[in-house]
Scaffold this active site. Structure first.
Site, PDB file in Angstrom:
ATOM      1  NE  ARG A  32      76.382 -21.755 -43.289  1.00  0.00           N
ATOM      2  CZ  ARG A  32      76.667 -22.446 -44.375  1.00  0.00           C
ATOM      3  NH1 ARG A  32      77.578 -23.398 -44.341  1.00  0.00           N
ATOM      4  NH2 ARG A  32      76.060 -22.203 -45.511  1.00  0.00           N
ATOM      5  CD  GLU A  40      68.206 -22.649 -45.089  1.00  0.00           C
ATOM      6  OE1 GLU A  40      67.869 -22.467 -43.904  1.00  0.00           O
ATOM      7  OE2 GLU A  40      69.312 -22.299 -45.526  1.00  0.00           O
ATOM      8  NE  ARG A  74      76.432 -18.425 -39.266  1.00  0.00           N
ATOM      9  CZ  ARG A  74      75.582 -18.868 -40.189  1.00  0.00           C
ATOM     10  NH1 ARG A  74      74.654 -19.743 -39.867  1.00  0.00           N
ATOM     11  NH2 ARG A  74      75.657 -18.448 -41.437  1.00  0.00           N
TER      12      ARG A  74
END
Length: 146
Positions: A32, A40, A74
């Site tokens: 990330r 999004e 992540r």
């Protein structure tokens, strides 16, 4: 202990404008991008943001500097493809917002302001909605209230 820097790993996936996957020791590693939040996928400019990150990194070797691990396990990192820091490049191109809640890069707000003034990328929209607000509005509990 978090790795400080890992280099020369092939980018094998782009999930969206702020998440990519590297091949590290023959295993996929989802990263990330630190300090930013991209639209999004179903949000305006979501696909263009993903395409922007793909153009910079897809199939290339990348270096990353880990900042933290998020709640989804992540790696959150600064990522470099072809020597360019893609976190900042996404903001400069108007393909991501500075994620003020988590930002540690003092140069990013100025880069975002410049993109906004120039109406680059998502800033060309009449009323761009930050992804964190868009996600909040899309939660099931909020949907029932409308």
């Amino acid at each position: 202990m978090l790795p400080i820097q890992v280099s020369a790993h092939r980018v094998i996936g782009i999930a969206d404008g702020d998440t990519l996957t590297l091949l590290v020791d023959q295993k996929p590693l989802k990263i990330r991008l630190a300090n930013i939040d991209a639209p999004e996928k179903k949000q305006p400019f979501g696909q263009r943001s993903k395409e922007s990150l793909s153009a910079m990194c897809w199939g290339k070797n990348a270096e990353y500097m880990t900042q933290s691990i998020d709640r989804y396990k992540r790696v959150v990192a600064l990522v470099y493809c072809d020597g360019a820091q893609v976190n900042k490049a996404q903001v400069t191109a108007g393909m991501a917002w500075v994620y003020l809640k988590y930002n540690k890069d003092r140069s990013l707000p100025a880069a975002q302001n410049e993109a906004e003034q120039a109406k680059r990328g998502l800033w060309a929209d009449v009323a761009p909605v930050p992804p964190w607000e868009w996600r909040k509005a899309k939660t099931p509990m909020n949907s029932k209230l409308k």
